[in-house]
Structures are given as structure tokens and as C-alpha cells.
Design an enzyme around this catalytic site. Structure first.
Site, PDB file in Angstrom:
ATOM      1  N   THR A  33       9.613   7.219   4.941  1.00 21.75           N
ATOM      2  CA  THR A  33       8.376   6.499   4.661  1.00 21.75           C
ATOM      3  C   THR A  33       8.520   5.616   3.436  1.00 21.75           C
ATOM      4  O   THR A  33       7.891   4.566   3.335  1.00 21.75           O
ATOM      5  CB  THR A  33       7.224   7.512   4.463  1.00 21.75           C
ATOM      6  OG1 THR A  33       7.069   8.221   5.680  1.00 21.75           O
ATOM      7  CG2 THR A  33       5.922   6.835   4.117  1.00 21.75           C
ATOM      8  N   THR A 112      10.356  12.444   4.125  1.00 23.03           N
ATOM      9  CA  THR A 112       9.877  13.742   3.647  1.00 23.03           C
ATOM     10  C   THR A 112      10.047  14.864   4.679  1.00 23.03           C
ATOM     11  O   THR A 112      10.091  16.034   4.309  1.00 23.03           O
ATOM     12  CB  THR A 112       8.376  13.660   3.259  1.00 23.03           C
ATOM     13  OG1 THR A 112       7.635  13.255   4.409  1.00 23.03           O
ATOM     14  CG2 THR A 112       8.142  12.697   2.122  1.00 23.03           C
TER      15      THR A 112
HETATM   16  N1  ASP Z   1       8.571  10.805   9.196  1.00 20.68           N
HETATM   17  C1  ASP Z   1       8.834  10.341   7.863  1.00 20.68           C
HETATM   18  C2  ASP Z   1      10.247  10.728   7.510  1.00 20.68           C
HETATM   19  O1  ASP Z   1      10.507  11.878   7.291  1.00 20.68           O
HETATM   20  C3  ASP Z   1       7.840  10.940   6.934  1.00 20.68           C
HETATM   21  C4  ASP Z   1       8.028  10.612   5.467  1.00 20.68           C
HETATM   22  O2  ASP Z   1       9.029  10.114   5.012  1.00 20.68           O
HETATM   23  O3  ASP Z   1       7.053  10.894   4.719  1.00 20.68           O
HETATM   24  O4  ASP Z   1      11.077   9.873   7.461  1.00 20.68           O
END
Ligand code: ASP
Length: 349
Positions: A33, A112
Site C-alpha cells: 500500500t 502490511t
Molecule cells: N494488501 C496490501 C499489501 O499487503 C495491504 C497493505 O500494504 O497495507 O500489500
């Protein structure tokens, strides 16, 4: 005139010495993200892994005051698609870079979703005491109040700090410094999502000002016996969810599909339904290593509590939640499939 010239040279000299004193930090971008973008700055839908590492770095011009920063793109994916291929590429590149005298620390930008796994994996396979810091964001780079830029700034500050040496792989997000072993994502949407529920964080970082309060509790990085230098794959380990009336057939399917290890996301203190115990006996009969963990977020999954692990030949994950227990089992299986020895790894790491 002579005096003025020598004053000028001194100023230039001092300025250059100062620039040289800044730590050299390499940012390895993997996606997530933090590199995500959306059509408007107030929507929850977006696409991860859209923005390249140079754009991430240029979005934080203040970095040049605290470090000499360069960037490399390792991948550009949502971390839900993190893979062994990317893990091995990332770990090997980190080890290569940290072996260089002109690299003082590494920052990895990451999604994340699987960051708690990548952080623990790197914590076990990086072969250096120099700092490796993962960071991320919950809001895409295009969002109102995007949290990525300050997280990158704080991560570079921690990676460039001498006090960070020997603290294992860390995760810096939302002003906190976590150990890669302990950190867990606890909220699907909140900016304050990463916690270290069992032992607390290693410290805080506010606009680059660092306050460490703890050291990692377990053996890590250069002290481990795990080495990925010549590795091109990792053994298959499946995590199986246990729930009310859970049948054993998914466990049997995992064994028949070639899993070398099974981690159970068990009930309470790693408990299992009778049907699952029978299926896990089948797994043991095929030489598959069984690690009992728990779906409960915090606490210890202990040995021989309501089950006789000694008689069943099971391993208890102790403090590790299923996602992290799986990482350790994959590395442990590279060395042995003896459950007694593997239990020692869980005691140690
Ligand atoms: N789906 C995303 C990832 O893990 C979520 C994020 O980065 O907050 O790349």
C-alpha cells in the site's frame, strides 16, 4: 583575499565532511500500500504496488538531511502475493549489500498483509548486525494523510542509527519500533495496526528521534544457523485452521499434496479436535512434522498441556503465532525433520 579564500575552503571542507558522515542507506522496495495509488484521495479502494522506489524516495525530500539514500526495486506487488522467490531475492540482496563497507543499513518497503512473516524470515536469515528495517503504510500514497512518507523517514532514521546495530530485523511504523519476531498486524484498517502483543515494542521514533527501551528477546540474524545463500526454494508447510467440529480431511489432503510440515492454528492452548489428532497421527506416520500453534493472538502454546506431545511426536510453537511458526518450521526443515531438534529451534528462536 587570501583569508577569505581559506575561510571559503574551510566551509566547503566542513560541509563535505558532514555530508560524508551521513549514513548510507539503501531502500529496497517490494510494493504494498505504501506504493499504492487510488483514483481519489478519499476512497478505501486502491491498487497496491503502483509507484516505484524513486517516487517513494522523492516524496520525502527531508531524507537527504539524515542519510545518503539510494533505492532498488526488488518487486512491486501487494504483499498478499509475497512469495518464496521474492523472499530469497530480497534476503540475498540484503546480505550482499550489508557485506559492503559503504552500506550502513537497509530499509525495506513492504505491504502490511504479510509483513509479520517477511520480518521474521529476514530476522532469521540476514547475516549482519547492521540494521534492517521494514516499513509500510496503511493508506496508499495518494490518500489524504498518507502515512507512508513519515514511516519512510522514521525507518531511514532507525536504519542509520548506531544504536540500532545488533537489534535484529525491525519494523518501524506509526512511530513505533518493533522486533521482526514479535510484530503482528492487529487491525484490518487502522493506522495503529502493528503491535508486539506479548512483549511490547523495542522503542519509539518521533520525526527521527529514537528512544529504544528493549532488546530483542531471542537469537537472531548473524547468530542463527540459517543461511539462504545457496537456496532456490523452501519446503512446503501448510497452516491448517482448527475450529468447532473441525474434520481431519484437510490435514490428510495437505500431507497427500506433499507438505513436509503442518502448523495447526489451534484452539486455546493449541488444542485440536479428536478428528484432527487422528489426521495428524497420519501426518506423523508419513514423516511430516507437526507444530501446534494457536489462533489466539497472544500467549504461549505450551508442550504437553492437554495433549501428550511427547507420545504424539508433536512440536509446540511456544510464543509463535501460526504465520511465524510456519516461517521457522520451513527453515528448520532445511536442517532436520526430528521433532525433538525442531522443538529446540522453537525454544531458541
Ligand atoms: N494488501 C496490501 C499489501 O499487503 C495491504 C497493505 O500494504 O497495507 O500489500
Amino acid at each position: 583575499m587570501k583569508k577569505l579564500l581559506s575561510f571559503f575552503f574551510i566551509v566547503v571542507f566542513v560541509f563535505n565532511v558532514d555530508a560524508q558522515k551521513l549514513p548510507n542507506i539503501v531502500i529496497l522496495a517490494t510494493g504494498g500500500t505504501i506504493a499504492g495509488s487510488a483514483e481519489t484521495n478519499v476512497q478505501s479502494g486502491y491498487t497496491s504496488g503502483q509507484v516505484g522506489v524513486e517516487i517513494l524516495i522523492n516524496a520525502v525530500p527531508q531524507l537527504k538531511d539524515i542519510a545518503n539514500v539510494t533505492g532498488e526495486q526488488i518487486s512491486n506487488i501487494g504483499s498478499q502475493n509475497m512469495s518464496d522467490v521474492v523472499w530469497l531475492k530480497l534476503a540475498k540482496r540484503i546480505n550482499e549489500l550489508l557485506a559492503q563497507d559503504d552500506v550502513d543499513g537497509i530499509v525495506v518497503t513492504h505491504g502490511t498483509d504479510t509483513m509479520e512473516e517477511t520480518a521474521y524470515f529476514l530476522n532469521l536469515v540476514v547475516k549482519s548486525k547492521k540494521p534492517v528495517v521494514l516499513t509500510c503504510s496503511m493508506r496508499p500514497s495518494t490518500a489524504l494523510s498518507a502515512d507512508g512518507p513519515l514511516n519512510i523517514y522514521n525507518a531511514v532514521a532507525v536504519a542509520g542509527n548506531k544504536d540500532s546495530w545488533g537489534r535484529g530485523v525491525m519494523v518501524v511504523t506509526n512511530d513505533r519500533i518493533h522486533s521482526g519476531r514479535e510484530v503482528v498486524k492487529t487491525s484490518t484498517t487502522a493506522v495503529e495496526t502493528f503491535m508486539s502483543p506479548l512483549v511490547g515494542s523495542l522503542g519509539t521514533v518521533n520525526y527521527g528521534t529514537i528512544n529504544f527501551v528493549d532488546l530483542p528477546h531471542k537469537v537472531n540474524t548473524s547468530e542463527t544457523e540459517f543461511n539462504v545463500d545457496n537456496l532456490s526454494s523452501l519446503p512446503r508447510v501448510d497452516v491448517i485452521a482448527i475450529y468447532e467440529d473441525a474434520p481431519g480431511d484437510l490435514i490428510k489432503a495437505a500431507v497427500d499434496l506433499g507438505a513436509k510440515g503442518i502448523v495447526t492454528s489451534g484452539l486455546g492452548n493449541g488444542n485440536l479436535t479428536d478428528a484432527c489428532i487422528e489426521a495428524l497421527k497420519y501426518a506423523r506416520s508419513k514423516g511430516v512434522v507437526v507444530v501446534r500453534s494457536s489462533r489466539v493472538l497472544t500467549g504461549t502454546t505450551g508442550r504437553n498441556i492437554e495433549l501428550d506431545d511427547d507420545a504424539l511426536g508433536f512440536v509446540a510453537s511456544l510464543e509463535l503465532i501460526p504465520s511465524k511458526a510456519r516461517v521457522l518450521l520451513r527453515l528448520a526443515l532445511l536442517q532436520t525433520s526430528d521433532p525433538v531438534k525442531i522443538q529446540e529451534y522453537y525454544n531458541k528462536y
